[in-house]
Design an enzyme around this catalytic site. Structure first.
Site, PDB file in Angstrom:
ATOM      1  N   ARG A   1       0.942  -1.205  -0.014  1.00 30.35           N
ATOM      2  CA  ARG A   1      -0.040  -0.012  -0.054  1.00 30.35           C
ATOM      3  C   ARG A   1       0.914   1.100  -0.041  1.00 30.35           C
ATOM      4  O   ARG A   1       0.524   2.301  -0.614  1.00 30.35           O
ATOM      5  CB  ARG A   1      -0.823  -0.027   1.103  1.00 30.35           C
ATOM      6  CG  ARG A   1      -1.725  -1.138   1.301  1.00 30.35           C
ATOM      7  CD  ARG A   1      -2.534  -1.091   2.433  1.00 30.35           C
ATOM      8  NE  ARG A   1      -4.028  -2.087   2.516  1.00 30.35           N
ATOM      9  CZ  ARG A   1      -3.454  -3.342   2.722  1.00 30.35           C
ATOM     10  NH1 ARG A   1      -2.339  -3.995   3.096  1.00 30.35           N
ATOM     11  NH2 ARG A   1      -4.662  -4.296   2.810  1.00 30.35           N
TER      12      ARG A   1
ATOM     13  N   LYS B   1      -6.063   2.999  -5.534  1.00 29.71           N
ATOM     14  CA  LYS B   1      -7.443   4.034  -5.775  1.00 29.71           C
ATOM     15  C   LYS B   1      -7.238   5.055  -6.822  1.00 29.71           C
ATOM     16  O   LYS B   1      -8.147   5.585  -7.277  1.00 29.71           O
ATOM     17  CB  LYS B   1      -7.620   4.937  -4.471  1.00 29.71           C
ATOM     18  CG  LYS B   1      -7.992   4.087  -3.250  1.00 29.71           C
ATOM     19  CD  LYS B   1      -8.294   4.698  -2.014  1.00 29.71           C
ATOM     20  CE  LYS B   1      -8.681   3.955  -0.769  1.00 29.71           C
ATOM     21  NZ  LYS B   1      -8.957   4.452   0.356  1.00 29.71           N
TER      22      LYS B   1
ATOM     23  N   GLY C   1      -5.089 -12.229   0.308  1.00 30.07           N
ATOM     24  CA  GLY C   1      -5.754 -13.081   1.661  1.00 30.07           C
ATOM     25  C   GLY C   1      -6.767 -11.964   2.233  1.00 30.07           C
ATOM     26  O   GLY C   1      -7.076 -11.762   3.485  1.00 30.07           O
TER      27      GLY C   1
ATOM     28  N   HIS D   1      -9.533 -15.631  13.668  1.00 30.30           N
ATOM     29  CA  HIS D   1      -8.256 -15.930  13.802  1.00 30.30           C
ATOM     30  C   HIS D   1      -7.913 -17.498  13.697  1.00 30.30           C
ATOM     31  O   HIS D   1      -8.696 -18.406  13.865  1.00 30.30           O
ATOM     32  CB  HIS D   1      -7.647 -15.236  14.912  1.00 30.30           C
ATOM     33  CG  HIS D   1      -7.317 -13.975  14.719  1.00 30.30           C
ATOM     34  ND1 HIS D   1      -6.300 -13.455  13.947  1.00 30.30           N
ATOM     35  CD2 HIS D   1      -7.882 -12.589  15.253  1.00 30.30           C
ATOM     36  CE1 HIS D   1      -6.484 -12.120  13.818  1.00 30.30           C
ATOM     37  NE2 HIS D   1      -7.267 -11.601  14.749  1.00 30.30           N
TER      38      HIS D   1
ATOM     39  N   TYR E   1     -10.926 -20.806  13.861  1.00 30.57           N
ATOM     40  CA  TYR E   1     -10.942 -21.695  12.939  1.00 30.57           C
ATOM     41  C   TYR E   1     -10.934 -23.222  13.337  1.00 30.57           C
ATOM     42  O   TYR E   1     -11.670 -23.997  13.163  1.00 30.57           O
ATOM     43  CB  TYR E   1     -10.228 -21.517  11.646  1.00 30.57           C
ATOM     44  CG  TYR E   1     -10.327 -20.146  11.074  1.00 30.57           C
ATOM     45  CD1 TYR E   1     -11.431 -19.373  10.791  1.00 30.57           C
ATOM     46  CD2 TYR E   1      -9.180 -19.332  10.859  1.00 30.57           C
ATOM     47  CE1 TYR E   1     -11.571 -18.020  10.344  1.00 30.57           C
ATOM     48  CE2 TYR E   1      -9.114 -18.062  10.640  1.00 30.57           C
ATOM     49  CZ  TYR E   1     -10.334 -17.543  10.303  1.00 30.57           C
ATOM     50  OH  TYR E   1     -10.477 -16.122   9.922  1.00 30.57           O
TER      51      TYR E   1
ATOM     52  N   ASP F   1      -3.647 -21.222  10.499  1.00 36.05           N
ATOM     53  CA  ASP F   1      -3.166 -20.288   9.830  1.00 36.05           C
ATOM     54  C   ASP F   1      -1.788 -20.793   8.857  1.00 36.05           C
ATOM     55  O   ASP F   1      -2.144 -20.344   7.355  1.00 36.05           O
ATOM     56  CB  ASP F   1      -2.270 -19.063  10.578  1.00 36.05           C
ATOM     57  CG  ASP F   1      -3.175 -18.081  10.937  1.00 36.05           C
ATOM     58  OD1 ASP F   1      -4.269 -17.915  10.739  1.00 36.05           O
ATOM     59  OD2 ASP F   1      -2.657 -17.086  11.754  1.00 36.05           O
TER      60      ASP F   1
END
Length: 372
Positions: A38, A61, A82, A122, A126, A152
């Site tokens: 980003r 953007k 993800g 998290h 799960y 994870d």
């Protein structure tokens, strides 16, 4: 020689947890992994999951930032993201917006569909929802979180890597890419094959701490030693159990049968009594070179200098940051040697020049804030 994935181009959208590890594993094997960040910034020497990757920081953007992302994807073999379902579509980078030859790897906890698909979660969430966490409970207490290794990384990263590489092989036959929906709630149960079989056969009970692999069996658990350190015992098979008894000085002693569950409490108490009589390292010497499957419980720091792991170079320290070496190993291909991670945005010029942008255009994009 190059790594086995040399020539494979991967675009990874920056995120946390299992997707970055999947990208790291692909990079370790020689894939060219470019992270779309980003914002640019200083390198984080401790972010091991960024090793071996290049980075471009884009303002998605802006129309020009989106165009650069589309150009990157047009030359890629695999995309990894993800985000929650729908985020890539809202960016204009969903499966319908890219080439049908691209392998579109999607990593989530709940999957792309289902009642919980948009819900946060998290690793522990799960594990709980799939029923697996219940198997980690103790007889007198709640389950203990197994770090974030199981959902994870085991049910997430590994199934994402398996999925995108399977799709890449399929593309070699069909010429078409496809979406890979890697969900931790699917991956975790998929690792449970052995236990599903145990349950179906009646060998596994639903009472925590009463089974072979959950700490109930006296020959598959950890024991505290005289120095308040621990050893791990994994003597499941009869011949290994016999070696365990020999090392403990209990060969020929009056003991319950190994698999007599009614006798397990007595057997556990006897083993505890014996193990507490020596230090951890003393027991390690007793069992060294035997097949008793007894190992000292090392700290991570101790493991780095363990003779076996040191001989294999299992741990490495690029930039003085300790981490695991690439795995697995190959007879011909050579995985990439780990180096400190690059800074977010550090490779923008090199990557864009490879796409055909000239230096003046790259400089203008930086000035315009497209390259952030």
């Amino acid at each position: 020689m190059d790594g086995p994935l040399y020539g494979v181009k991967v675009i990874e959208f920056a995120g946390l947890g299992p997707a970055p590890l999947a990208g790291q594993l692909l990079a370790d094997m020689g894939a060219d992994v470019v992270v779309i960040d980003r914002v640019s910034g200083p390198a984080d020497p401790y972010d091991v999951n960024r090793r071996g990757k290049r980075s471009v920081a884009l303002n998605l953007k802006s129309s020009e930032g989106l165009e650069i992302a589309q150009d990157l994807l047009a030359q890629a073999d695999i995309l990894i993201e993800g985000f929650r379902p729908g985020v890539m579509e809202r960016l204009g980078l969903g499966p319908a917006d890219v080439s049908d030859t691209l392998i579109f790897g999607r990593m989530t906890g709940w999957g792309q569909e289902g009642p919980l698909a948009q819900t946060a979660g998290h690793d522990l969430t799960y594990l709980a929802q799939t029923g697996v966490l219940s198997l980690l409970a103790t007889p007198d207490g709640p389950p203990r979180p197994p770090l974030n290794l199981v959902a994870d990384y085991g049910g997430g990263s590994m199934f994402l890597v398996f999925g995108v590489l399977s799709a890449l092989i399929a593309r070699g036959r069909t010429g078409k890419g496809q979406v890979v929906d890697a969900a931790m709630v699917d991956g975790v149960p998929a690792m449970m094959g052995l236990l599903h079989g145990f349950m179906a056969s009646g060998f596994w009970t639903d009472r925590p701490g009463q089974n072979w692999l959950d700490g109930g069996a006296p020959f598959y658990r950890c024991y505290r030693c005289a120095d308040d350190r621990d050893v791990a015992v994994g003597a499941l098979e009869p011949q290994f159990y016999a070696a365990l008894l020999a090392g403990l000085g209990l060969e020929g002693a009056e003991l319950p049968d190994q698999n007599d569950r009614a006798g397990w409490p007595m057997l556990t108490a006897r083993f505890e009594e014996v193990f507490v009589g020596k230090s951890r390292d003393a027991w390690a010497k007793v069992f060294a070179g035997t097949d008793a499957c007894v190992a000292p419980v090392l700290t991570i720091k101790e493991a780095r200098s363990d003779p076996h792991l040191a001989a294999r170079g299992t741990y490495v320290a690029p930039g003085e940051v300790w981490q695991a070496a690439p795995a697995p190993r190959f007879s011909d291909s050579v995985p990439r040697v780990p180096v400190p991670p690059a800074a977010p945005g550090a490779d923008a010029q090199a990557v864009l020049l490879e796409l055909g942008y000239d230096a003046a255009r790259v400089a203008a994009l930086k000035a315009e804030g497209v390259l952030t």
